[in-house]
Write an enzyme that holds these catalytic residues in place. Structure first.
Site, PDB file in Angstrom:
ATOM      1  N   HIS A   1       0.873  -1.175   0.000  1.00 35.98           N
ATOM      2  CA  HIS A   1       0.000   0.000   0.000  1.00 35.98           C
ATOM      3  C   HIS A   1       0.914   1.231   0.000  1.00 35.98           C
ATOM      4  CE1 HIS A   1      -2.775   2.941   1.859  1.00 35.98           C
ATOM      5  NE2 HIS A   1      -3.757   2.152   1.487  1.00 35.98           N
TER       6      HIS A   1
ATOM      7  N   ASP B   1       3.453  -4.352   7.966  1.00 35.29           N
ATOM      8  CA  ASP B   1       2.214  -3.577   7.876  1.00 35.29           C
ATOM      9  C   ASP B   1       1.055  -4.556   8.061  1.00 35.29           C
ATOM     10  OD1 ASP B   1      -0.071  -2.283   7.107  1.00 35.29           O
ATOM     11  OD2 ASP B   1       0.610  -1.831   5.074  1.00 35.29           O
TER      12      ASP B   1
ATOM     13  N   GLN C   1      -4.147  -5.194   7.040  1.00 40.76           N
ATOM     14  CA  GLN C   1      -5.110  -6.214   6.603  1.00 40.76           C
ATOM     15  C   GLN C   1      -4.985  -7.502   7.403  1.00 40.76           C
ATOM     16  OE1 GLN C   1      -7.503  -5.644   4.415  1.00 40.76           O
ATOM     17  NE2 GLN C   1      -6.757  -3.631   3.802  1.00 40.76           N
TER      18      GLN C   1
ATOM     19  N   LYS D   1     -10.083  -1.083  10.681  1.00 39.81           N
ATOM     20  CA  LYS D   1     -10.229  -2.327   9.917  1.00 39.81           C
ATOM     21  C   LYS D   1     -10.441  -3.510  10.850  1.00 39.81           C
ATOM     22  CE  LYS D   1      -7.186  -0.504   6.333  1.00 39.81           C
ATOM     23  NZ  LYS D   1      -7.753  -0.266   5.015  1.00 39.81           N
TER      24      LYS D   1
ATOM     25  N   CYS E   1      -4.756   2.222  -3.708  1.00 36.94           N
ATOM     26  CA  CYS E   1      -3.542   2.832  -3.120  1.00 36.94           C
ATOM     27  C   CYS E   1      -2.336   1.918  -3.287  1.00 36.94           C
ATOM     28  CB  CYS E   1      -3.733   3.192  -1.651  1.00 36.94           C
ATOM     29  SG  CYS E   1      -4.963   4.443  -1.393  1.00 36.94           S
TER      30      CYS E   1
END
Ligand code: PMP
Length: 405
Positions: free
Chosen positions: A123, A201, A204, A227, A364
């Site tokens: 991303h 990261d 998700q 999220k 993104c």
């Protein structure tokens, strides 16, 4: 935790009863942000109607209870990740957490010629902060390529590009375009062999797996509350305490200092030294409430449910002529696809007329779009509250949309 029960889950999400364009909402955009359970909505409401006060300031009763709940939330997040509470820094979201690592850790530790290995499937939030700090320090970004056929990381290239010059390795846990789950265990282990610091990261990944960050050994792990069924505007940076302790502050202001004078300022210990200004107290507490809620979910059952929905979705889409699924990842929560000669946003608009919220565009992730040689995709991202009936309705809506286009 209770056995996974889809009706019970859905009944806790008031927004799933919305009507959009005269149709019952089908929400297929949970990778962008999840809907919120009633307990999280109640948490925000309760905080502002029955406990609002600034934290770590003053000595009145309300600020005391607000501070206790704020710090208890830090322990909730820490327990959730299997780490110590002083390893948890509050941020606005994953983006701010990644920028904090870049501007505090990387800016002070990188020298000209050092390399930051960044995967091509990231991303923008896990690319642009590295570009900014590379510009500031003279370090170089090295691309870790994606295999365009499988949409997985090219691990041969990873081992070739991981050298003694590599100081930071930045990859996502789970990708937001195809749902690819990266071999982060292997990446962390290999990176540590050459003493590179790993930045994972988790924007998700956080919602699909129970994590033990102590065992995983990642140096940094970041995610956004929104999220994970919590409100927007609150996020988490996990950092190994020895790294956080050695890092300089990046934002200056109230609360992150022991003593300020015009001769010089003494900073607080981490994590407080990274938390300048009035924090998002309501968001912090609501994130802890979201995690308490999430901890009660049968996550194995939920993930089986999502995987079976995703499989039906894939099978249904595979019947549609000229439609191509991009980098299908069995068992993930995402299906991304393109239709020859049709712009993804035109499909999304037609779906919207059927009450279906799906995401079109580049997500993104321009470099990943370039690697896959597509300008954008239509992305369906599923969560624990979606149903087989919604999948069937979606496939019907797709057939109608394709007839029109
Ligand atoms: N990384 C990934 C993989 C994401 O999917 C997102 C959100 N789309 C982010 C980072 C950034 O998260 P946020 O915008 O909440 O800071």
């Amino acid at each position: 935790s209770q056995l996974f029960n889809i009706d019970l889950i859905r009944s806790q999400f008031p927004s799933l009863d919305l009507v959009v364009n005269d149709k019952p909402l089908i929400y297929f955009d949970s990778a962008a942000t999840t809907q919120k359970p009633q307990c999280v909505i109640d948490s925000l409401n309760q905080y502002y109607s029955g406990g609002n006060a600034n934290v770590h300031r003053g000595s009145h009763s309300l600020t005391g209870s607000s501070t206790r709940r704020f710090e208890a939330a830090r322990r909730t997040v820490a327990d959730f990740l299997c780490v110590n509470h002083d390893a948890i820094v509050w941020t606005k979201g994953a983006t701010e957490a990644l920028n904090l690592i870049a501007q505090s850790y990387a800016r002070t530790n990188l020298s000209p010629g050092d390399e930051i290995l960044v995967s091509e499937m990231e991303h923008h939030a896990n690319i642009v902060p590295w570009q900014l700090v590379a510009e500031q320090t003279g370090a170089k970004i090295v691309k870790l390529p994606v295999d365009p056929e499988t949409c997985t990381l090219d691990m041969d290239a990873f081992y070739q590009r991981l050298t003694e010059r590599t100081k930071i390795v930045a990859v996502c846990h789970i990708n937001n375009v195809t749902g690819t789950r990266n071999p982060i265990e292997e990446i962390i282990e290999a990176s540590h062999r050459i003493c590179a610091v790993t930045v994972i990261d988790g924007a998700q990944g956080i919602v699909h797996e129970r994590l033990d960050l102590t065992r995983l050994g990642a140096d940094f792990y970041t995610f956004s509350g929104h999220k994970l069924f919590a409100p927007a505007g609150i996020g988490v940076l996990y950092g190994k305490p020895q790294l956080l302790d050695a890092m300089p502050p990046w934002h200056g202001g109230g609360k992150m200092v022991e003593k300020v004078s015009f001769e010089g300022t003494q900073f607080s210990q981490s994590p407080t030294k990274f938390e300048a200004g009035t924090p998002n107290v309501a968001g912090v507490i609501a994130l802890a409430d979201a995690i308490h809620w999430f901890n009660n979910i049968d996550l194995i059952g939920a993930e089986q449910h999502i995987a079976s929905l995703q499989k039906s979705l894939y099978q249904g889409l595979s019947q549609i002529p000229d439609l191509r699924v991009v980098g299908y990842q069995p068992g993930s929560s995402i299906v991304s696809f393109v239709i020859d000669g049709v712009h993804p946003s035109d499909i999304a608009t037609l779906l919207d007329q059927q009450g279906i919220a799906a995401r079109s565009g580049h997500h993104c992730a321009h470099p990943m779009m370039d690697a896959l040689n597509v300008p954008g995709t239509l992305r369906v991202s599923l969560a624990i509250y979606n149903t087989q009936q919604e999948i069937s309705q979606f496939i019907e809506a797709m057939e109608i949309a394709c007839d029109i286009l």
